[in-house]
Scaffold this motif. Sequence first.
Motif, mmCIF file in Angstrom:
data_model
loop_
_atom_site.group_PDB
_atom_site.id
_atom_site.type_symbol
_atom_site.label_atom_id
_atom_site.label_comp_id
_atom_site.label_asym_id
_atom_site.label_seq_id
_atom_site.Cartn_x
_atom_site.Cartn_y
_atom_site.Cartn_z
ATOM 1 N N TYR A 43 -16.673 2.239 -23.058
ATOM 2 C CA TYR A 43 -17.933 1.639 -22.979
ATOM 3 C C TYR A 43 -18.348 0.741 -23.897
ATOM 4 C CZ TYR A 43 -16.618 5.151 -26.406
ATOM 5 O OH TYR A 43 -15.062 5.741 -27.203
ATOM 6 N N TYR A 112 -19.702 2.098 -18.977
ATOM 7 C CA TYR A 112 -19.135 0.659 -17.798
ATOM 8 C C TYR A 112 -18.932 1.091 -16.717
ATOM 9 C CZ TYR A 112 -18.257 -2.474 -21.975
ATOM 10 O OH TYR A 112 -18.443 -2.910 -23.451
ATOM 11 N N TYR A 113 -19.119 3.081 -16.329
ATOM 12 C CA TYR A 113 -18.999 3.474 -14.903
ATOM 13 C C TYR A 113 -20.460 4.296 -14.887
ATOM 14 C CZ TYR A 113 -18.001 7.610 -18.294
ATOM 15 O OH TYR A 113 -18.394 7.796 -19.283
ATOM 16 N N LYS A 114 -19.970 4.775 -13.384
ATOM 17 C CA LYS A 114 -21.441 5.267 -13.113
ATOM 18 C C LYS A 114 -20.800 6.344 -13.652
ATOM 19 C CE LYS A 114 -24.290 6.052 -9.411
ATOM 20 N NZ LYS A 114 -25.289 4.497 -9.331
ATOM 21 N N ARG A 115 -22.448 7.274 -14.153
ATOM 22 C CA ARG A 115 -22.295 8.630 -14.761
ATOM 23 C C ARG A 115 -23.960 9.000 -14.592
ATOM 24 N NH1 ARG A 115 -19.513 9.644 -20.136
ATOM 25 N NH2 ARG A 115 -21.102 11.368 -21.825
ATOM 26 N N GLU A 116 -23.559 10.258 -15.091
ATOM 27 C CA GLU A 116 -25.396 11.093 -14.486
ATOM 28 C C GLU A 116 -25.730 11.809 -15.884
ATOM 29 O OE1 GLU A 116 -26.718 11.834 -11.610
ATOM 30 O OE2 GLU A 116 -25.421 10.716 -10.269
ATOM 31 N N ARG A 123 -26.681 4.858 -21.930
ATOM 32 C CA ARG A 123 -27.714 4.167 -21.063
ATOM 33 C C ARG A 123 -25.734 3.622 -19.797
ATOM 34 N NH1 ARG A 123 -27.845 -1.994 -22.276
ATOM 35 N NH2 ARG A 123 -28.053 -1.890 -24.459
ATOM 36 N N LEU A 124 -26.281 3.514 -18.883
ATOM 37 C CA LEU A 124 -25.296 2.180 -18.318
ATOM 38 C C LEU A 124 -25.466 1.149 -18.732
ATOM 39 C CD1 LEU A 124 -25.683 3.798 -14.606
ATOM 40 C CD2 LEU A 124 -24.277 4.526 -16.369
ATOM 41 N N SER A 126 -25.538 -3.018 -17.063
ATOM 42 C CA SER A 126 -26.567 -3.893 -15.840
ATOM 43 C C SER A 126 -26.215 -3.840 -15.076
ATOM 44 C CB SER A 126 -26.963 -4.840 -16.776
ATOM 45 O OG SER A 126 -26.588 -5.974 -16.973
ATOM 46 N N TRP A 127 -24.240 -4.052 -15.113
ATOM 47 C CA TRP A 127 -23.605 -4.446 -13.784
ATOM 48 C C TRP A 127 -23.086 -3.147 -13.632
ATOM 49 C CZ3 TRP A 127 -18.943 -2.430 -15.512
ATOM 50 C CH2 TRP A 127 -18.840 -2.557 -16.714
ATOM 51 N N VAL A 128 -23.514 -2.180 -13.634
ATOM 52 C CA VAL A 128 -22.912 -1.396 -12.419
ATOM 53 C C VAL A 128 -23.659 -0.232 -11.847
ATOM 54 C CG1 VAL A 128 -22.302 1.404 -13.150
ATOM 55 C CG2 VAL A 128 -22.066 -0.289 -15.449
ATOM 56 N N GLU A 129 -23.723 -0.127 -10.401
ATOM 57 C CA GLU A 129 -24.133 0.244 -9.679
ATOM 58 C C GLU A 129 -24.485 1.630 -9.386
ATOM 59 O OE1 GLU A 129 -22.251 -2.134 -6.056
ATOM 60 O OE2 GLU A 129 -22.913 -4.085 -7.367
#
Length: 129
Positions: A43, A112-116, A123-124, A126-129
């Motif tokens: 992050y 920098y990784y998907k997180r719920e 926030r995530l 912009s490039w994290v799917e």
Amino acid sequence: MNEKDMINLIKSHNWKEKWLDFAVYSFERNRLIITASDDFAYYHTLEIILDNPGYISGVMEWSSDLNEEFIKALTQVDISSGTFVLEFYSDSELKFKVVAEKMVVNFDTVFYYKREGLKCGERLASWVE
């Protein structure tokens, strides 16, 4: 808020560590974003957004000791130009310099990784799917 006030916010922020790593995160024609983190693997916790940079010089990544004078904002000699100079230092050595028209500071945590279950101020990237 002017640039010097924003620099004071950065310096007085409650950082987890006594150092920060800085990086040029993105640069488009009229916007430069510099980020800072104590762990770029996961992050960043600071975004310095600079509009209409007219001059950029320095390395792309550097580390700074927060107990030293690591960031400075200087008003240009020609105040009518509406620009300011932002300088970053590491061990008293100039590492990065930019001349820009406007600065905005953001202290969101950008993962920098998907997180719920993101909270306010998170926030995530912009490039994290």
